[in-house]
Scaffold this active site. Structure first.
Site, mmCIF file in Angstrom:
data_model
loop_
_atom_site.group_PDB
_atom_site.id
_atom_site.type_symbol
_atom_site.label_atom_id
_atom_site.label_comp_id
_atom_site.label_asym_id
_atom_site.label_seq_id
_atom_site.Cartn_x
_atom_site.Cartn_y
_atom_site.Cartn_z
ATOM 1 N N ASP A 176 0.848 -1.116 -0.015
ATOM 2 C CA ASP A 176 -0.027 -0.025 -0.010
ATOM 3 C C ASP A 176 0.875 1.241 0.005
ATOM 4 O O ASP A 176 1.709 1.418 0.729
ATOM 5 C CB ASP A 176 -0.957 0.019 1.112
ATOM 6 C CG ASP A 176 -2.077 1.049 1.387
ATOM 7 O OD1 ASP A 176 -1.607 2.300 1.794
ATOM 8 O OD2 ASP A 176 -2.968 1.038 0.430
ATOM 9 N N ARG A 177 0.661 2.188 -0.819
ATOM 10 C CA ARG A 177 1.303 3.343 -0.917
ATOM 11 C C ARG A 177 1.367 4.315 -0.107
ATOM 12 O O ARG A 177 2.110 4.839 0.499
ATOM 13 C CB ARG A 177 1.032 3.926 -2.636
ATOM 14 C CG ARG A 177 1.363 3.400 -3.600
ATOM 15 C CD ARG A 177 0.989 1.886 -3.862
ATOM 16 N NE ARG A 177 -0.374 1.820 -4.108
ATOM 17 C CZ ARG A 177 -1.276 0.691 -3.976
ATOM 18 N NH1 ARG A 177 -0.750 -0.296 -3.649
ATOM 19 N NH2 ARG A 177 -2.464 0.818 -4.249
ATOM 20 N N CYS A 194 -2.112 5.041 -11.011
ATOM 21 C CA CYS A 194 -2.155 5.344 -9.370
ATOM 22 C C CYS A 194 -1.367 6.339 -9.161
ATOM 23 O O CYS A 194 -0.150 6.499 -9.443
ATOM 24 C CB CYS A 194 -1.656 3.980 -8.653
ATOM 25 S SG CYS A 194 -1.472 4.450 -7.153
ATOM 26 N N ASN A 195 -2.014 7.420 -8.608
ATOM 27 C CA ASN A 195 -1.289 8.943 -8.233
ATOM 28 C C ASN A 195 -0.126 8.440 -7.156
ATOM 29 O O ASN A 195 0.699 9.035 -7.372
ATOM 30 C CB ASN A 195 -2.274 9.756 -7.899
ATOM 31 C CG ASN A 195 -3.248 10.259 -8.937
ATOM 32 O OD1 ASN A 195 -2.857 11.284 -9.571
ATOM 33 N ND2 ASN A 195 -4.440 9.418 -9.196
ATOM 34 N N THR A 196 -0.792 7.890 -5.998
ATOM 35 C CA THR A 196 0.058 7.871 -4.943
ATOM 36 C C THR A 196 1.458 7.110 -4.980
ATOM 37 O O THR A 196 2.394 7.440 -4.728
ATOM 38 C CB THR A 196 -0.561 7.163 -3.650
ATOM 39 O OG1 THR A 196 -1.896 7.627 -3.477
ATOM 40 C CG2 THR A 196 0.055 7.308 -2.509
ATOM 41 N N ALA A 197 1.650 6.216 -6.002
ATOM 42 C CA ALA A 197 2.677 5.480 -6.579
ATOM 43 C C ALA A 197 3.736 6.231 -7.194
ATOM 44 O O ALA A 197 4.809 6.002 -6.939
ATOM 45 C CB ALA A 197 2.200 4.499 -7.522
ATOM 46 N N THR A 232 -5.836 10.438 -1.938
ATOM 47 C CA THR A 232 -5.653 9.629 -0.805
ATOM 48 C C THR A 232 -4.924 10.603 0.366
ATOM 49 O O THR A 232 -4.530 11.577 0.099
ATOM 50 C CB THR A 232 -4.756 8.612 -1.074
ATOM 51 O OG1 THR A 232 -3.441 8.922 -1.502
ATOM 52 C CG2 THR A 232 -5.447 7.725 -2.174
ATOM 53 N N LYS A 273 -12.545 0.547 -3.878
ATOM 54 C CA LYS A 273 -11.832 -0.628 -3.701
ATOM 55 C C LYS A 273 -12.557 -1.949 -3.452
ATOM 56 O O LYS A 273 -12.187 -2.957 -3.817
ATOM 57 C CB LYS A 273 -10.597 -0.517 -2.803
ATOM 58 C CG LYS A 273 -9.542 0.479 -3.221
ATOM 59 C CD LYS A 273 -8.243 0.779 -2.500
ATOM 60 C CE LYS A 273 -7.413 1.828 -2.942
ATOM 61 N NZ LYS A 273 -6.400 1.164 -3.833
ATOM 62 N N CYS A 327 -7.053 10.554 -7.462
ATOM 63 C CA CYS A 327 -6.697 9.308 -7.050
ATOM 64 C C CYS A 327 -7.444 8.483 -8.041
ATOM 65 O O CYS A 327 -8.799 8.624 -8.440
ATOM 66 C CB CYS A 327 -7.125 8.896 -5.605
ATOM 67 S SG CYS A 327 -7.403 7.022 -5.137
#
Length: 237
Positions: free
Chosen positions: A54-55, A89-92, A131, A170, A200
């Site tokens: 999980d990022r 995936c933005n957070t990645a 997120t 999710k 996100c």
């Protein structure tokens, strides 16, 4: 009417973060490509790795870093023959930015493309929903500053609603995600009437289920799709 022809470049997609977001990216890619036959669509290599840590948890120092696996999977896509890389995936991208320059192929940066898409839609700024990890990382603020763009962030309670909408997507609970998103966005619009960046890749799915006007959304999935198509097709003169 402008005509386009694919240029032969192959797209490598690293998905699984989450699975529904990657599936929506591929759906929009197929829908928006200027193609009339199977053969006019680009070749796409995809790795859907749902086991990447999980990022957001990692950004807050509470879990395993996804960086080694992100880098390995992107290198794997390049070895498969990808000419262009995309990660829905933005957070990645908090972790990808640390090794992006070491990748053998160019990566289409979802955050920068979303900021640019928002700037084209409304030069006066936009709300940013994301997120907790993306918000805390400051990545969107960094790229907005780079392009002289103004972001407006929800308060902590509103940010938690965005996180809940993401978790509903999710879990496959799209109706709940839509209801939470609608309540949140209407609250934001009462404060400041600006477009909403769904920053996100689960949030565009929640927004789509909300019944809110699509022209008021800047989808991070849509921005990534459009930027990829721009690199996969050439204008025919």
């Amino acid at each position: 009417m402008t005509k386009y022809k694919k240029n032969g470049k192959k797209l490598g997609v690293l998905g699984g973060m989450g699975p529904a977001a990657a599936a929506e990216f591929l759906r929009q890619l197929a829908a928006r490509c200027p193609a009339a036959t199977d053969q006019e669509h680009p070749v796409v290599y995809m790795i859907g790795d749902c086991e990447i840590p999980d990022r957001s948890t990692a950004i807050f120092g509470k879990g395993e870093s996804p960086a080694p696996l992100l880098q390995a999977r992107l290198q794997q896509l390049c070895a498969m023959g990808a000419d262009i890389l995309a990660v829905p995936c933005n957070t990645a991208h908090y972790f990808i930015d640390d090794f992006r320059d070491d990748l053998p192929r160019p990566l289409v940066h979802i955050i920068e493309e979303t900021v640019l898409a928002a700037q084209r839609l409304n030069p006066d700024g936009a709300w940013m929903l994301s997120t907790h990890g993306t918000r805390a990382s400051g990545l969107y603020q960094k790229y907005a500053d780079k392009h002289g763009y103004t972001l407006y962030l929800p308060n902590d309670e509103q940010a938690e609603k965005a996180q809940q909408a993401i978790l509903h997507v999710k879990a496959g609970e799209l109706a709940l995600a839509g209801a939470v998103t609608k309540e949140l966005v209407e609250e934001l619009w009462c404060a400041r009437d600006l477009p909403v960046m769904t920053a996100c890749t689960e949030l565009p799915l929640g927004y789509a289920a909300s019944g809110l006007p699509l022209e008021r959304e800047v989808s991070s999935i849509g921005a990534l799709v459009d930027a990829c198509i721009g690199l996969l097709y050439d204008e025919v003169k």
